[in-house]
Write an enzyme that holds these catalytic residues in place. Sequence first.
Site, PDB file in Angstrom:
ATOM      1  N   GLY A  97       1.038  -1.242   0.364  1.00  0.00           N
ATOM      2  CA  GLY A  97      -0.082   0.071  -0.003  1.00  0.00           C
ATOM      3  C   GLY A  97       1.037   1.198   0.255  1.00  0.00           C
ATOM      4  O   GLY A  97       0.214   2.015  -0.270  1.00  0.00           O
TER       5      GLY A  97
ATOM      6  N   GLU B  72      -4.329   1.798 -12.428  1.00  0.00           N
ATOM      7  CA  GLU B  72      -4.948   0.384 -12.422  1.00  0.00           C
ATOM      8  C   GLU B  72      -6.520   1.377 -11.567  1.00  0.00           C
ATOM      9  O   GLU B  72      -6.720   2.649 -11.303  1.00  0.00           O
ATOM     10  CB  GLU B  72      -5.082  -0.323 -10.700  1.00  0.00           C
ATOM     11  CG  GLU B  72      -4.514  -1.001 -11.333  1.00  0.00           C
ATOM     12  CD  GLU B  72      -3.791  -2.328  -9.756  1.00  0.00           C
ATOM     13  OE1 GLU B  72      -4.307  -2.098  -8.936  1.00  0.00           O
ATOM     14  OE2 GLU B  72      -3.589  -3.834 -10.455  1.00  0.00           O
TER      15      GLU B  72
ATOM     16  N   ARG C  30       6.232 -16.075   0.525  1.00  0.00           N
ATOM     17  CA  ARG C  30       6.545 -16.871   1.859  1.00  0.00           C
ATOM     18  C   ARG C  30       5.721 -17.447   2.255  1.00  0.00           C
ATOM     19  O   ARG C  30       4.557 -17.166   2.169  1.00  0.00           O
ATOM     20  CB  ARG C  30       6.793 -15.260   2.677  1.00  0.00           C
ATOM     21  CG  ARG C  30       5.786 -14.023   2.588  1.00  0.00           C
ATOM     22  CD  ARG C  30       6.397 -13.320   3.249  1.00  0.00           C
ATOM     23  NE  ARG C  30       4.910 -12.419   4.030  1.00  0.00           N
ATOM     24  CZ  ARG C  30       4.400 -11.511   3.366  1.00  0.00           C
ATOM     25  NH1 ARG C  30       5.143 -11.266   1.945  1.00  0.00           N
ATOM     26  NH2 ARG C  30       2.800 -11.165   3.514  1.00  0.00           N
TER      27      ARG C  30
HETATM   28  C1  MV4 Z   1      -6.005  -1.141  -4.363  1.00  0.00           C
HETATM   29  C2  MV4 Z   1      -7.629  -0.870  -4.044  1.00  0.00           C
HETATM   30  C3  MV4 Z   1      -8.464  -0.554  -4.518  1.00  0.00           C
HETATM   31  N1  MV4 Z   1      -8.258  -0.643  -5.823  1.00  0.00           N
HETATM   32  N2  MV4 Z   1      -6.054  -1.042  -5.926  1.00  0.00           N
HETATM   33  C4  MV4 Z   1      -3.895  -1.936  -0.733  1.00  0.00           C
HETATM   34  C5  MV4 Z   1      -2.530  -2.685  -0.478  1.00  0.00           C
HETATM   35  C6  MV4 Z   1      -1.582  -3.332  -1.543  1.00  0.00           C
HETATM   36  N3  MV4 Z   1      -1.440  -4.783  -1.158  1.00  0.00           N
HETATM   37  C7  MV4 Z   1      -3.267  -3.713  -2.826  1.00  0.00           C
HETATM   38  N4  MV4 Z   1      -4.106  -2.125  -1.598  1.00  0.00           N
HETATM   39  C8  MV4 Z   1      -4.746  -1.776  -2.040  1.00  0.00           C
HETATM   40  N5  MV4 Z   1      -5.171  -2.172  -3.415  1.00  0.00           N
HETATM   41  C9  MV4 Z   1      -7.069  -1.228  -6.180  1.00  0.00           C
HETATM   42  N6  MV4 Z   1      -7.639  -0.980  -8.096  1.00  0.00           N
HETATM   43  C10 MV4 Z   1      -7.487  -0.023  -2.457  1.00  0.00           C
HETATM   44  C11 MV4 Z   1      -6.376  -1.170  -1.529  1.00  0.00           C
HETATM   45  C12 MV4 Z   1      -6.064  -0.961  -0.275  1.00  0.00           C
HETATM   46  C13 MV4 Z   1      -6.630  -2.157   0.473  1.00  0.00           C
HETATM   47  C14 MV4 Z   1      -6.361  -3.441   0.241  1.00  0.00           C
HETATM   48  C15 MV4 Z   1      -6.038  -4.767   0.429  1.00  0.00           C
HETATM   49  C16 MV4 Z   1      -6.264  -4.228   2.624  1.00  0.00           C
HETATM   50  C17 MV4 Z   1      -6.832  -2.761   2.504  1.00  0.00           C
HETATM   51  C18 MV4 Z   1      -6.797  -1.987   1.855  1.00  0.00           C
HETATM   52  C19 MV4 Z   1      -6.850  -0.403   2.349  1.00  0.00           C
HETATM   53  C20 MV4 Z   1      -6.675   0.369   1.458  1.00  0.00           C
HETATM   54  C21 MV4 Z   1      -5.688   0.317   0.187  1.00  0.00           C
END
Ligand code: MV4
Length: 451
Positions: A165, A200, A291
């Site tokens: 993130g 994205e 992992r």
């Molecule tokens: C996103 C998203 C919304 N739309 N991608 C945050 C960490 C990374 N692993 C991916 N993340 C996100 N990607 C798109 N296209 C929102 C998040 C995100 C999030 C994702 C999973 C769990 C918690 C989150 C908290 C904020 C944003």
Amino acid sequence: MFSKVLIANRGEIALRVLRACKELGIQTVAVHSTADADAMHVRLADESVCIGPPPATESYLNIPSIVSACEITGAEAVHPGYGFLSENARFADILEAHDITFIGPSGDHIRVMGDKIRAKETAAKLGIPIVPGSSEGVEDDEATAALAKEIGYPVLIKAAAGGGGRGMKVADGPDDLSRALSTAKSEALKAFGDDAVYLEKYLGHPRHIEIQVLGDGKGAAVHLGERDCSLQRRHQKVWEEAPSPGLNASERVHIGNVAAKAVADMGYSGAGTVEFLYENGEFYFIEMNTRVQVEHPVTEAITGIDIVVEQLRVAAGAPLALRQDQVTFSGHAIECRINAENAQTFAPSPGQITYYHPPGGLGVRVDSAVYQGYTVPPYYDSLIGKLIVHGRDRVECLMRLKRALDEYVVDGVQTTIPLFQDLVGEPAVADGAYDIRWLEQFLAERAAPAS
Ligand code: MV4
């Protein structure tokens, strides 16, 4: 099987790996910083080596010291746990060059998944559905604006070297895109030394669903179902559960099979996690972790499979002994990450644990490396224990969780136990009706209640 394994980690995961080694009759070598001389993993290991001063960069991340510790003790393999060197492709390559087995996938698989653009490209080729977006890095130009318009706003700019993130920027409309791109690029450069970013479609209220996979590097792979990790604060998971309250049985089987087939086709070796966002009945791949993860015990609880034992077997060259039809799911499991932090402000609370009483009883597992009299050092993450509760269904699991939280006593440091006592009583949590936005919203309202 290996006769001696070095565990390049600390805390509860070092102990977790040590236990798997003991069951397999493998001798264990602990490594530790000077701050961890009294740690439980050091006490329980057959041998230990001090690898440097407290800062992780000089100890748990110190590759030459860890390779030396292997050579001194004759360890044939290294288990990296999670964090530290667990997703460092160069470390995996260096071990291989020293004829030491890295307990994990190949350096090349780690490298591909560490580059989030190449990871998405690889996933798409393997038939995994991805978030709509750019297939390459983007610059601030007309082509990017055209792509954003085509995908539809809001869009999200992410760092190629990111994950977790950091460095993500939302653009709500065309006037916002240039700013989002330049701030994302400069933050990515600062954080990762690489300013490559990609675009994205922004998903507003998804769930975070991840599939646990195991591959043997010989073309066999299975999935162990999903975990729902939507309850996060500042990109740190707080509560994880399996199965997800948001999926139905056919969605579960479908996405599990998609992930397992992809991992088999890649020739992936070891444990891994394929991460998705899930919204309106659709799955969108975002990343793959190469992992073992903090939250692996929830999957162990519902499958009965020891994921770390499987990692060790596969790394030692054994073919996967599990077929997909031998993986069965039973009941429901929830994990709470207990941190040494203030439960309101999340300020770290290192110090001495003056009294310690972990919960027990049917369906209760505590993975922790602390003990009464132990001093939580200020240098590392604040996780002091994971409470994992299993029940025949989600209702029983929640009842048991509430009871276990009430039983857990940690004195001398502040912990996040009171947060979980609040969460189990929240209707959205009790009903499983939450998404990735819910926890931050709950915490904001709790800190400043609307009058
Ligand atoms: C996103 C998203 C919304 N739309 N991608 C945050 C960490 C990374 N692993 C991916 N993340 C996100 N990607 C798109 N296209 C929102 C998040 C995100 C999030 C994702 C999973 C769990 C918690 C989150 C908290 C904020 C944003």
